[in-house]
Design a protein around this motif. Structure first.
Motif, PDB file in Angstrom:
ATOM      1  N   SER A  49     -43.086  -0.698  42.577  1.00 55.85           N
ATOM      2  CA  SER A  49     -43.644  -1.279  43.810  1.00 55.85           C
ATOM      3  C   SER A  49     -42.602  -1.436  44.909  1.00 55.85           C
ATOM      4  CB  SER A  49     -44.266  -2.646  43.512  1.00 55.85           C
ATOM      5  OG  SER A  49     -43.254  -3.622  43.248  1.00 55.85           O
ATOM      6  N   GLN A  50     -41.325  -1.312  44.569  1.00 54.60           N
ATOM      7  CA  GLN A  50     -40.256  -1.549  45.534  1.00 54.60           C
ATOM      8  C   GLN A  50     -39.685  -0.266  46.135  1.00 54.60           C
ATOM      9  OE1 GLN A  50     -39.339  -4.825  46.402  1.00 54.60           O
ATOM     10  NE2 GLN A  50     -41.180  -5.215  45.181  1.00 54.60           N
ATOM     11  N   GLY A  64     -34.999 -11.021  41.925  1.00 58.77           N
ATOM     12  CA  GLY A  64     -35.438 -10.239  43.065  1.00 58.77           C
ATOM     13  C   GLY A  64     -34.486  -9.124  43.434  1.00 58.77           C
ATOM     14  N   ASN A  88     -43.280  -4.896  32.648  1.00 59.89           N
ATOM     15  CA  ASN A  88     -43.441  -5.639  33.906  1.00 59.89           C
ATOM     16  C   ASN A  88     -42.357  -5.261  34.903  1.00 59.89           C
ATOM     17  OD1 ASN A  88     -45.645  -7.009  32.851  1.00 59.89           O
ATOM     18  ND2 ASN A  88     -44.408  -8.731  32.124  1.00 59.89           N
ATOM     19  N   ALA A  89     -41.138  -5.057  34.390  1.00 59.77           N
ATOM     20  CA  ALA A  89     -40.035  -4.680  35.277  1.00 59.77           C
ATOM     21  C   ALA A  89     -40.261  -3.296  35.872  1.00 59.77           C
ATOM     22  CB  ALA A  89     -38.716  -4.710  34.495  1.00 59.77           C
ATOM     23  N   THR A 142     -32.417  -5.654  38.080  1.00 59.51           N
ATOM     24  CA  THR A 142     -33.660  -5.398  37.352  1.00 59.51           C
ATOM     25  C   THR A 142     -33.633  -4.035  36.681  1.00 59.51           C
ATOM     26  OG1 THR A 142     -34.891  -6.811  38.883  1.00 59.51           O
ATOM     27  CG2 THR A 142     -36.164  -5.227  37.576  1.00 59.51           C
ATOM     28  N   GLN A 160     -43.115  -1.875  36.478  1.00 60.38           N
ATOM     29  CA  GLN A 160     -44.131  -1.999  37.519  1.00 60.38           C
ATOM     30  C   GLN A 160     -43.539  -2.561  38.806  1.00 60.38           C
ATOM     31  OE1 GLN A 160     -47.534  -4.186  36.067  1.00 60.38           O
ATOM     32  NE2 GLN A 160     -47.736  -2.913  34.229  1.00 60.38           N
ATOM     33  N   TRP A 161     -42.671  -3.557  38.667  1.00 64.23           N
ATOM     34  CA  TRP A 161     -42.053  -4.144  39.856  1.00 64.23           C
ATOM     35  C   TRP A 161     -41.159  -3.127  40.557  1.00 64.23           C
ATOM     36  CZ3 TRP A 161     -37.023  -5.388  41.505  1.00 64.23           C
ATOM     37  CH2 TRP A 161     -36.963  -6.219  42.616  1.00 64.23           C
ATOM     38  N   GLY A 206     -42.769 -12.007  38.496  1.00 64.25           N
ATOM     39  CA  GLY A 206     -43.209 -10.734  39.044  1.00 64.25           C
ATOM     40  C   GLY A 206     -42.671  -9.529  38.299  1.00 64.25           C
ATOM     41  N   GLY A 207     -41.805  -9.752  37.309  1.00 63.27           N
ATOM     42  CA  GLY A 207     -41.233  -8.654  36.533  1.00 63.27           C
ATOM     43  C   GLY A 207     -39.798  -8.344  36.899  1.00 63.27           C
ATOM     44  N   ASP A 208     -39.281  -9.020  37.919  1.00 63.60           N
ATOM     45  CA  ASP A 208     -37.930  -8.757  38.398  1.00 63.60           C
ATOM     46  C   ASP A 208     -36.937  -9.751  37.823  1.00 63.60           C
ATOM     47  OD1 ASP A 208     -37.403 -11.020  40.831  1.00 63.60           O
ATOM     48  OD2 ASP A 208     -39.484 -10.605  40.298  1.00 63.60           O
TER      49      ASP A 208
END
Length: 319
Positions: A41-42, A269, A34-35, A274, A37-38, A264-266
């Motif tokens: 996305s960043q 934030g 999950n991390a 992360t 993926q986050w 969200g996986g982070d």
């Protein structure tokens, strides 16, 4: 009957011992996925991570390392690696982090190595570490990062001068034998963890590092707990695992870290936190699996002896 007993006992005990590490390793897989993926996305359009230029080297290097740790070498990884290759920081910290991110993946870092080679301070007796650049006196954090980079690069600068410098500035308090930022009289856990990570790989060939490393580990065990900032916990876990893959303190800290992950996986934030925690999860998962092989080997030896003894008793009873 003796052969069957041997097989039953060995398999049963092996599962009891092996299940723990395997289940523990799997606990970290989903949060790490999950991390990742986050983090993907960043990414900024130019391939970096981070909102301002001053933090982009720090964050991008850590994210690239995290992605590489999970073999996530897709477009996101290569854009990040390319950004690091095309930007030349002017300080030791970011040069070292770039080497740590790229060199293990086979990327070219010759210019970064050359920068570190020329930046080590060897002009002042007793101050043979690295500072911000060649114009600065040595500092614990910069020296630690340069030593880590030197290890993965096969050697950078004068190792003896750097380790002598670090030993000379280690604090000597009763419960605080870490490393401080600047002239502070109390150690900083992040700096102490970085120095510990830097020194452990050299311990096998330099026995004088045993005591400084042990003192650093004791300091971290005292200073860092589940209430410490997430990034501090994560970097401490990495240091403790590098010193001792069976560290229960490291395992306990990481269990808590996994539980504090955002939906969200982070983590909070924050990109750096992360990325660092994601890489940490990968490290402990790898150590647990490595420890499994060792434990099964020990089990195999011990169980064979115990079962042989048990079988002999059965045979003597005629059972």
């Amino acid at each position: 009957m003796p052969h069957l007993l041997r097989r039953i006992v060995f398999v049963a005990v092996a599962w009891l011992v092996a299940a723990g590490p395997l289940q523990a390793a799997s606990v970290y897989q989903a949060p790490a996925n999950n991390a990742v993926q986050w983090l993907n996305s960043q990414q900024n359009p130019d391939g970096s991570w981070g909102l301002i230029y001053e933090e982009q080297f720090l964050v991008t290097s850590e994210v690239v390392r995290a992605l590489a740790a999970y073999q996530q070498k897709g477009a996101t990884y290569y854009k990040g690696a390319t950004w690091l290759e095309n930007h030349n920081p002017i300080n030791v910290d970011y040069q070292a982090r770039t080497i740590l991110a790229l060199k293990p993946q086979g990327e070219l870092v010759n210019d970064n190595i050359a920068f570190l080679q020329s930046a080590q301070n060897l002009m002042i007796t007793g101050n043979g570490g690295w500072g911000v650049s060649s114009a600065y006196q040595g500092a614990a954090m910069d020296t630690a990062l340069a030593l880590q980079a030197g290890f993965v690069a096969g050697g950078i600068g004068n190792y003896g001068s750097a380790t002598s410098f670090l030993k000379s500035i280690q604090l000597g308090g009763t419960s605080d034998k870490g490393w401080a930022i600047g002239d502070n009289t109390a150690s900083d856990p992040i700096v102490t963890a970085l120095v510990g990570q830097a020194l452990v790989p050299y311990r096998a060939t330099d026995s004088t590092l045993t005591t400084p490393i042990a003192s650093a580990v004791a300091t971290l065990n005292t200073q860092v707990n589940s209430t410490s900032p997430v990034a501090v916990q994560a970097i401490t876990v990495l240091a403790l695992l590098r010193d001792n893959p069976a560290s229960s303190t490291a395992a306990n800290l990481l269990v808590g870290l996994m539980g504090s992950q955002g939906t969200g996986g982070d983590w909070q934030g924050d990109l750096y936190t992360t990325a660092l925690t994601t890489a940490t999860a990968r490290s402990i998962s790898r150590y647990l699996r490595r420890g499994l092989s060792i434990r099964v080997l020990i089990l195999r030896r011990g169980t064979t002896q115990e079962v042989t003894y048990g079988c002999s008793r059965i045979l003597r009873r005629g059972g």
